[in-house]
Structures are given as C-alpha cells and as structure tokens.
Motif scaffolding. Sequence first.
Motif, short mmCIF file in Angstrom:
data_model
loop_
_atom_site.label_atom_id
_atom_site.label_comp_id
_atom_site.label_asym_id
_atom_site.label_seq_id
_atom_site.Cartn_x
_atom_site.Cartn_y
_atom_site.Cartn_z
N TYR A 154 10.15 45.96 81.94
CA TYR A 154 8.93 45.66 81.58
C TYR A 154 8.10 46.68 81.25
N GLY A 155 7.94 47.49 82.26
CA GLY A 155 7.12 48.68 82.13
C GLY A 155 7.11 49.44 80.74
N VAL A 156 8.40 49.61 80.51
CA VAL A 156 8.43 50.22 79.31
C VAL A 156 8.25 49.69 78.09
N SER A 157 8.41 48.12 78.21
CA SER A 157 7.85 47.48 76.88
C SER A 157 6.07 47.51 76.92
N LYS A 158 5.54 47.47 77.94
CA LYS A 158 4.26 47.69 77.87
C LYS A 158 3.70 49.14 77.47
N THR A 159 4.64 50.14 77.93
CA THR A 159 4.14 51.69 77.51
C THR A 159 4.33 51.38 75.72
N ALA A 160 5.25 50.73 75.28
CA ALA A 160 5.26 50.85 73.86
C ALA A 160 4.28 50.12 73.36
N LEU A 161 3.69 48.92 73.91
CA LEU A 161 2.51 48.33 73.23
C LEU A 161 1.36 49.26 73.33
N LEU A 162 0.98 50.15 74.18
CA LEU A 162 -0.04 51.01 73.92
C LEU A 162 -0.07 52.01 72.95
N ALA A 163 1.16 52.48 72.49
CA ALA A 163 1.51 53.06 71.43
C ALA A 163 1.35 52.41 70.06
N VAL A 164 1.83 51.14 70.13
CA VAL A 164 1.82 50.19 68.80
C VAL A 164 0.17 49.93 68.93
N SER A 165 -0.63 49.83 69.91
CA SER A 165 -2.06 49.48 69.58
C SER A 165 -2.63 50.73 69.05
N ARG A 166 -2.35 52.03 69.36
CA ARG A 166 -2.99 53.11 68.99
C ARG A 166 -2.61 53.42 67.39
N GLY A 167 -1.66 53.05 67.22
CA GLY A 167 -1.08 53.40 65.93
C GLY A 167 -1.62 52.30 64.78
N PHE A 168 -1.68 51.08 64.98
CA PHE A 168 -2.37 50.34 64.36
C PHE A 168 -3.81 50.29 64.17
#
Length: 264
Positions: A154-168
């Motif tokens: 779960y934690g790793v998936s939410k870390t990925a969301l931070l990167a997705v957000s910054r990228g978009f």
Amino acid sequence: MSIDLSGKTALVTGSTQGIGLAIAAGLAAAGARVGVNGRSNRSVARAMEAIRADLPDADLVAVAADVTRDDGVAKALAVLPAVDILINNLGIFGAQPALEIDDAEWRRYFEVNVLTAVRLTRSYLPGMVGAGWGRVQYIASDSAVVIPTEMIHYGVSKTALLAVSRGFAKEAKGTGVTVNSIIAGPTHTGGVEDFVYQLVDKDLEWADAQRQFMKDHRPQSLLERLIEPTEIANMVTYLASPLASATTGAAVRVDGGYVDAILP
C-alpha cells in the motif's frame, strides 16, 4: 475566504463512503456539480441520499462504474465526457506481513491505486488543458513517506502516486491546470476501523481501540487521534478552487503532523 465552485463539474472516484464521500459533499457544498462514483447503482444512490440529507439542493450525477477497468472508465466518460475537477480518491488497503505479499497482490495494488488514477488523468486532462482551467488531485497517504511495515505494498502504491502527480503537473505547466496530491494522515473511516481492529484487541471499545492504535502503530501523530474525513475534504475543496491557483506540483499534507519533516 469564500470558495465558490459554481459552474464547475467534478468527478470523485470511490466516493460512496469514507474520505471520498466527504470530498463529494464538500465540493457539492461549494456549488460544484459532482459525479458520485461507485461500482454499483445501489451504493451510488445511497451516497447521493446521504449527501442530500445535508444538502438538499446538491447537484449530483450518478457515475456507477468500476473505474479500475477500461470498460468502467469508458462508462464514466459516457456519463461525464469532461470535468473541471478530477479527484482520484479510489484506493484499497489492508494489513499483510511483508514476506507474504505475493506478485499478484503487488500487481493488484498497483493496478487499483496507481493505474486507475493514471487512466482517468489521461482521459480528462486534455480537456482541461484545452479549456485553460482544471484541477487534478490524487489522494495519497502518510504511508507514501513513512512506509508502514504492515502494508508495504500500500505504501509503495501511494509513493508512486506522488510521482504521478508531480509528473502530470509538469505536463500541465502553464496551462491554467493545477495538479496536486494530498498526503492524508490516519483517517477515521469504516474501513480504517476494521484495519485498527486487525492490529489491536478486538474486545476494546472503539475509543480505547483508537487510542491504542495511535499509541502503538502511529506514535508520530501530533494530533494523537484519527483525522475526520471532512478535514481531508476541506483541503481538497480549497485546492479545487480558484483560490489555490498558485499551488501545483505539490504534495500537501493533511496528516496531523504524522510525517516528521519540516518540508512536505
């Protein structure tokens, strides 16, 4: 400050309960037309009734679709072809020993918690850019920064969301569209109550169980209590408004001081 979202259309994924329901209600209270999303007509209707119990004039749209699937995204797009505000709230979580999480479970968490948000952003962001205004948000978690040993996947998936957000956010730079993530701290929802009782004595009354959970499993919290969903919704509603026009590419914390850092 007066937050007015009149004339704006929003979609909140996974908004039939918990944080998502509170966000849908918050946006509706600010005047937005809100797509309430869940997998079944029944759950969506129940959520809309709950919102209208407090906001009789709320402008709500039923979006009964499993947006973790391509056909579900297509169904959502058929109901709401364009939105001004996209809140990627849908997510799954649960406790599991780290060495017992198999590949299939890792893939499931990534598919639901990350790729669902990516697909919806890919679907709606071009229209926002074309209109010269829009808001995209991702509901992340303190677990993105402080990876919990009891649910690493779960934690790793939410870390990925931070990167997705910054990228978009970079993709949308200079367009009038802002993209941000919310680092939500431990929040009081029905699902979290079940999760708490996975980790503490099941015979404890809720007030005692919550205190025990915070003491033993979330001792970093400066609130020393679970956050209420409306407290998350307040920040989401602000970031969705014109008042937050200079906030983009950010990971905004509503974590009760859980993350032990000065900067976000």
